[in-house]
Design an enzyme around this catalytic site. Structure first.
Site, PDB file in Angstrom:
ATOM      1  CG  ASP A 179      34.845  20.777  27.112  1.00 56.02           C
ATOM      2  OD1 ASP A 179      35.851  20.060  27.224  1.00 56.02           O
ATOM      3  OD2 ASP A 179      33.832  20.653  27.825  1.00 56.02           O
ATOM      4  CB  THR A 188      28.047  24.526  24.439  1.00 51.85           C
ATOM      5  OG1 THR A 188      28.857  23.360  24.580  1.00 51.85           O
ATOM      6  CG2 THR A 188      27.793  24.781  22.964  1.00 51.85           C
ATOM      7  CE  LYS A 191      31.469  17.487  27.775  1.00 51.66           C
ATOM      8  NZ  LYS A 191      31.152  18.619  26.893  1.00 51.66           N
ATOM      9  CG  HIS A 219      24.539  23.974  25.087  1.00 51.27           C
ATOM     10  ND1 HIS A 219      24.763  23.175  23.980  1.00 51.27           N
ATOM     11  CD2 HIS A 219      25.099  23.314  26.136  1.00 51.27           C
ATOM     12  CE1 HIS A 219      25.432  22.091  24.341  1.00 51.27           C
ATOM     13  NE2 HIS A 219      25.646  22.145  25.650  1.00 51.27           N
TER      14      HIS A 219
END
Length: 424
Positions: free
Chosen positions: A241, A357, A261, A141
């Site tokens: 998230d 992630t 976020k 990621h």
């Protein structure tokens, strides 16, 4: 060997084929019904075992549990008893549910009161979350994002392979699976504009993550050694998230994620214990260059947990858009907690630590739309014929995860949420 993990165990409770909640799992959660106030329970098949009822009626006798410990709106007080006590309770529940144990099985009154169908309950947040940290621990990621927004030849920043990168998130906006969220608004900087504009996010995304929850506390100044970190961990939940990529891209320099976020994150309601996942340990990726001594640990510290993300538009069938695995994580949970506390940061019971992630090596295993569509340059095709680059209003995102070995399945249930239009 942990007795409750025995693959040969069978239960007198009916457990459907491919159920996430086998007798070898026994995760903890908080539920309520129309006539029952919040209480702690254990998932088994399509039912929930009411721990408050069992405790009050003597089925947990001898475990030295405080009165009312399971008649709580959160699991914090129970988890604060420590990982060994969590193990003892799980072992007792396993014994009560085994097919040849008649203590609860043959007591029709207690059985009817203690065993509740999942369809009749509402699941709540399992813990009160004092603090939330989000790591950035998948090399795939981090490489994808670095390639996308910086230099593909130097995708990882210089510190990435030396420490588990993380930031502190907003604990108050973490919600339980099934909670709808409104599209966030904020400043974005369109490519064709010299100045930012105030707008609902146009690039709303999910992030496929897992998170561990702590069951111990430390004093300010006291670090947790990498080898003792797991004694502070109760178990795992699935974690989405949600991310507003356009808000995040404009705001994150120089201090990192903020409004992109903190508008909401979703967790699954069942805490799958670290003990239940013991049989699914695997070696993580080789770490090179070698880490500093305080992060050095050997052995199988990753977990082979299959993960998937489904997207569903309104009035259509869902489509699986991602399949990944928790085993891909470069930095393991021991290293994450050791690094988090090496400076003396204290932890609390119920703290939540998300993995970041979880992306694998192939495009189909990328754990976010940012990667799957390469920031909107590619499109996803849904069963109704529509296309997506990012999440639209009315879309539902559902994450699932399970481990499977020797015929034993340990699952997490669903982590699901629907996106509603931005509020006026």
């Amino acid at each position: 060997m942990i007795k409750a993990n025995n693959p040969a165990l069978k239960s007198w409770v009916e457990i459907p084929r491919n159920s996430d909640f086998t007798i070898q799992n026994l995760p903890f959660g908080i539920f309520k019904t129309q006539h029952r106030s919040p209480a702690a329970g254990v998932a088994i098949g399509n039912d929930i075992l009411n721990l408050a009822y069992l405790h009050e009626h003597g089925y947990l006798e001898g475990l030295d549990l405080p009165a009312g410990i399971f008649h709580q709106p959160y699991l914090n007080e129970f988890f604060a008893l420590g990982r060994s006590k969590i193990r003892e309770v799980r072992e007792r529940i396993s014994e009560l549910l085994q097919h040849d144990n008649n203590n609860l099985k043959e007591n029709q009154t207690d059985r009817a009161s203690a065993l509740i169908a999942m369809r009749d309950v509402q699941m709540l947040l399992p813990v009160r979350i004092p603090n939330y940290t989000d790591f950035y621990s998948s090399e795939e990621h981090a490489t994808n994002v670095g390639s996308m927004f910086r230099d593909p030849k130097n995708a990882l920043l210089p510190n990435w392979k030396h420490l588990p990168v993380a930031y502190h998130g907003r604990a108050s906006s973490i919600v339980v699976s099934g909670t709808d969220l409104h599209r966030p608004k904020g400043q974005i900087k369109p490519a064709d504009s010299e100045l930012p504009v105030y707008s609902p996010s146009r690039k709303l995304d999910f992030e496929l993550e897992m998170a561990f929850i702590t069951c111990g506390e430390t004093k300010l100044g006291q670090p947790i050694h990498v080898h003792e970190a797991e004694e502070y961990i109760a178990g795992f939940v699935l974690f989405n998230d949600w991310s507003a990529r356009d808000i995040q891209q404009w705001e994150y320099v120089p201090l990192g994620p903020f409004l992109g976020k903190n508008f909401g994150s979703t967790i699954s309601p069942w805490v799958v214990t670290l003990d239940a996942l013991e049989p699914f340990r695997v070696q993580g990726p080789e770490q090179y260059p070698h880490v500093l001594p305080y992060l050095s640990i050997e052995g199988a510290r990753n977990f082979d947990i299959v993960l998937e993300v489904a997207m569903k538009a309104a009035n259509t069938e869902e489509a699986i858009v991602c399949r990944s695995n928790f085993k891909y994580m470069y930095w393991n949970i021991n290293q994450q907690l050791a690094h988090h506390t090496v400076n003396g940061c204290n932890i609390q019971v119920g703290d939540l630590y998300a993995s970041g992630t979880i992306s694998g090596p192939s495009p189909g295993s990328f754990g976010s739309l940012l990667e799957l569509t390469w920031n909107g340059q590619k499109t996803l095709h849904l069963p109704d014929g529509s296309e997506r680059t990012f999440i639209l209003d009315g879309d539902t995102i559902t994450m699932r995860g399970h481990a499977l070995k020797d015929g034993v399945r340990i699952g997490f249930g669903e982590c699901t949420g629907k996106i509603l239009p931005a509020l006026k």
